[in-house]
Design an enzyme around this catalytic site. Structure first.
Site, PDB file in Angstrom:
ATOM      1  N   GLY A  23      12.607  24.135 -26.109  1.00  0.00           N
ATOM      2  CA  GLY A  23      13.209  23.675 -24.861  1.00  0.00           C
ATOM      3  C   GLY A  23      12.328  23.839 -23.635  1.00  0.00           C
ATOM      4  O   GLY A  23      12.688  23.393 -22.545  1.00  0.00           O
ATOM      5  N   HIS A 137      -1.189  27.452 -10.646  1.00  0.00           N
ATOM      6  CA  HIS A 137      -0.237  28.371 -10.002  1.00  0.00           C
ATOM      7  C   HIS A 137      -0.542  29.853 -10.229  1.00  0.00           C
ATOM      8  O   HIS A 137      -0.006  30.694  -9.505  1.00  0.00           O
ATOM      9  CB  HIS A 137       1.189  28.110 -10.491  1.00  0.00           C
ATOM     10  CG  HIS A 137       1.742  26.771 -10.108  1.00  0.00           C
ATOM     11  ND1 HIS A 137       1.776  26.333  -8.806  1.00  0.00           N
ATOM     12  CD2 HIS A 137       2.274  25.775 -10.860  1.00  0.00           C
ATOM     13  CE1 HIS A 137       2.318  25.118  -8.771  1.00  0.00           C
ATOM     14  NE2 HIS A 137       2.622  24.758  -9.999  1.00  0.00           N
ATOM     15  N   ARG A 266       9.775  14.336 -16.255  1.00  0.00           N
ATOM     16  CA  ARG A 266      10.955  15.171 -16.542  1.00  0.00           C
ATOM     17  C   ARG A 266      11.267  16.156 -15.419  1.00  0.00           C
ATOM     18  O   ARG A 266      12.430  16.453 -15.146  1.00  0.00           O
ATOM     19  CB  ARG A 266      10.704  15.905 -17.871  1.00  0.00           C
ATOM     20  CG  ARG A 266      11.794  16.851 -18.310  1.00  0.00           C
ATOM     21  CD  ARG A 266      11.446  17.439 -19.669  1.00  0.00           C
ATOM     22  NE  ARG A 266      12.280  18.597 -19.975  1.00  0.00           N
ATOM     23  CZ  ARG A 266      12.121  19.363 -21.048  1.00  0.00           C
ATOM     24  NH1 ARG A 266      11.165  19.100 -21.922  1.00  0.00           N
ATOM     25  NH2 ARG A 266      12.920  20.394 -21.255  1.00  0.00           N
ATOM     26  N   TYR A 299       5.271  16.357 -17.730  1.00  0.00           N
ATOM     27  CA  TYR A 299       6.310  16.862 -18.632  1.00  0.00           C
ATOM     28  C   TYR A 299       7.091  15.764 -19.352  1.00  0.00           C
ATOM     29  O   TYR A 299       8.035  16.076 -20.073  1.00  0.00           O
ATOM     30  CB  TYR A 299       7.242  17.807 -17.848  1.00  0.00           C
ATOM     31  CG  TYR A 299       6.430  18.876 -17.168  1.00  0.00           C
ATOM     32  CD1 TYR A 299       5.848  19.903 -17.913  1.00  0.00           C
ATOM     33  CD2 TYR A 299       6.142  18.810 -15.810  1.00  0.00           C
ATOM     34  CE1 TYR A 299       5.038  20.848 -17.314  1.00  0.00           C
ATOM     35  CE2 TYR A 299       5.335  19.751 -15.201  1.00  0.00           C
ATOM     36  CZ  TYR A 299       4.782  20.765 -15.956  1.00  0.00           C
ATOM     37  OH  TYR A 299       3.971  21.690 -15.368  1.00  0.00           O
TER      38      TYR A 299
END
Length: 420
Positions: A23, A137, A266, A299
């Site tokens: 997920g 990041h 996404r 994504y």
């Protein structure tokens, strides 16, 4: 398009075997899909293809703290319970999960970026591509936003061994916060980020965040709203980057090409086509400056390989057909099996007035940048030497002079300690 660039490409087949967990939106498999498409289009024939030599943990501590890198080396899904306090301290667990082979994964994507930067430094390539990299990041002692080791920062530190000034450009939909923070107080690295801003991860990148101390005016942020389309993006990217090139005159460029700014991502909310995204890559390429091109976000699994494959074709100067060649992941690309996709009817919430106002604000900040000697006033230039877009001498040609290769390493400008 000029085809004369020497392009190197870094890829390790192991990258697609790492899995963030069920997920989770970040899927390293997209890099394997991209490579497969690059191969089946025949683009690999136009590049030198390398498997990166793994960098040492010590190389990672040129930016990251020893404690943090040691933690990434030892943590596994099996021993996590023994490291509860460190998991919290280093922000590992939710967005940045522990998974099997985590540290090897970090080594793989980071090695392509550091190795690519070294290749540029050695003048063995004009452009280097590492689609596995671009994890912008990560902080000095903290994972963030699916990123553990900041390969962008480490690549820039490598480039600073050879180049007085390095430019970092970020077209991921998320602000390039880790890179900006690392170089916030130095004028040897300029960071330029175009990103969604306002109730959106990571929450930084306001237009008023411009750098600090020696780095004041060397952090450039263009905050954007939902729905950015090709025409709007081009109207801001070209003038801002053109002015940056003119005033900052970088010796090398790192371009982070996060594909989450594409239509239909996404996690994203922009409306760029693949051609619109690649137009940024093509524009930066026209400056003829040594260039390290990295991946990043992205994504929607079927769109990321399309984008990065097309950008590989742009960087090599090769035209590719819209009809996709048969490949190992052909079924992912149905029902149309084409490289380019239509954008959605998402409304562009960036008014032309807002974009123009913000662009002028940034151009005014750039006026405060001390121009590099010899790049501002051009008189009597030969026309053919002028850059086609902004009428300035093509920058970076001096880096192709082999006399620079034998210089005494001790005489090079020192790389600044990355600031946090």
């Amino acid at each position: 398009m000029s085809n004369s660039r020497r392009v190197s490409y870094f890829y390790d087949a192991e990258i697609g075997n790492y899995h963030y967990g069920q997920g989770h939106p970040m899927k390293p498999h997209r890099v394997r899909m991209t490579h497969n498409l690059v191969v089946n289009y025949g683009l690999y024939r136009k590049m030198e293809v390398f498997r990166p030599r793994l960098c040492s943990p010590t190389a990672m501590t040129r930016f990251h703290s020893d404690d943090y890198i040691n933690f990434l080396r030892v943590i596994t899904p099996d021993n996590m319970q023994e490291y509860i306090r460190q998991l919290q301290r280093f922000n590992v667990g939710e967005d940045c999960p522990v998974f099997d082979g985590l540290f090897e994964f970090c080594q793989l994507y980071t090695s392509g970026s550091i190795g690519g930067a070294a290749r540029l430094n050695e003048n063995r390539a004009d452009i280097v591509i590492n689609w596995a990299g671009g994890l912008h990041h990560a902080k000095k002692a903290e994972a963030s936003g699916f990123c553990y080791v900041n390969d962008c920062v480490l690549a820039i530190l490598e480039l600073l061994k050879r180049h007085e000034r390095v430019l970092y450009i970020d077209i991921d939909i998320h602000h390039g916060d880790g890179v900006e923070e690392a170089f916030y107080a130095t004028n040897r690295v300029m960071t330029v980020s175009f990103h969604k801003f306002g109730e959106y991860f990571p929450g930084t990148g306001d237009v008023l965040d411009i750098g600090y101390a020696d780095g004041k005016n060397y952090a450039i942020n263009f905050p954007l709203n939902d729905g950015m389309d090709d025409a709007a993006y081009e109207s801001i990217f070209r003038p801002v980057i053109g002015k940056v090139m003119e005033l900052f005159a970088p010796g090398a460029v790192v371009l982070q090409c996060g594909a989450d700014s594409l239509s239909g991502d996404r996690l994203g909310c922009f409306n760029l086509s693949i051609k619109g995204h690649a137009d940024c890559v093509e524009f930066v390429r026209t400056f003829n400056i040594p260039m390290l091109v990295l991946g990043g976000g992205g994504y929607t699994l079927r769109n990321v390989p399309r984008c990065w494959t097309y950008e590989t074709s742009v960087l090599t100067g090769e035209d590719v057909k819209d009809e996709l060649p048969f490949n190992d992941y052909f079924e992912y690309f149905g029902p149309d099996y084409r490289l380019h996709l239509p954008v959605s009817n998402l409304e562009n919430l960036n008014s032309s007035e807002y974009l123009e106002r913000t662009k002028l604000q940034l151009l005014n900040i750039l006026k405060e940048v001390e121009p590099v000697p010899g790049t501002q006033i051009q008189t009597g230039q030969v026309e053919s030497q002028l850059h086609p877009q902004i009428g300035m001498p093509i920058l970076g040609d001096h880096n192709n002079d082999n006399n620079h290769m034998e210089e005494d390493p001790d005489k090079r400008p020192p790389a600044p300690a990355a600031m946090v």
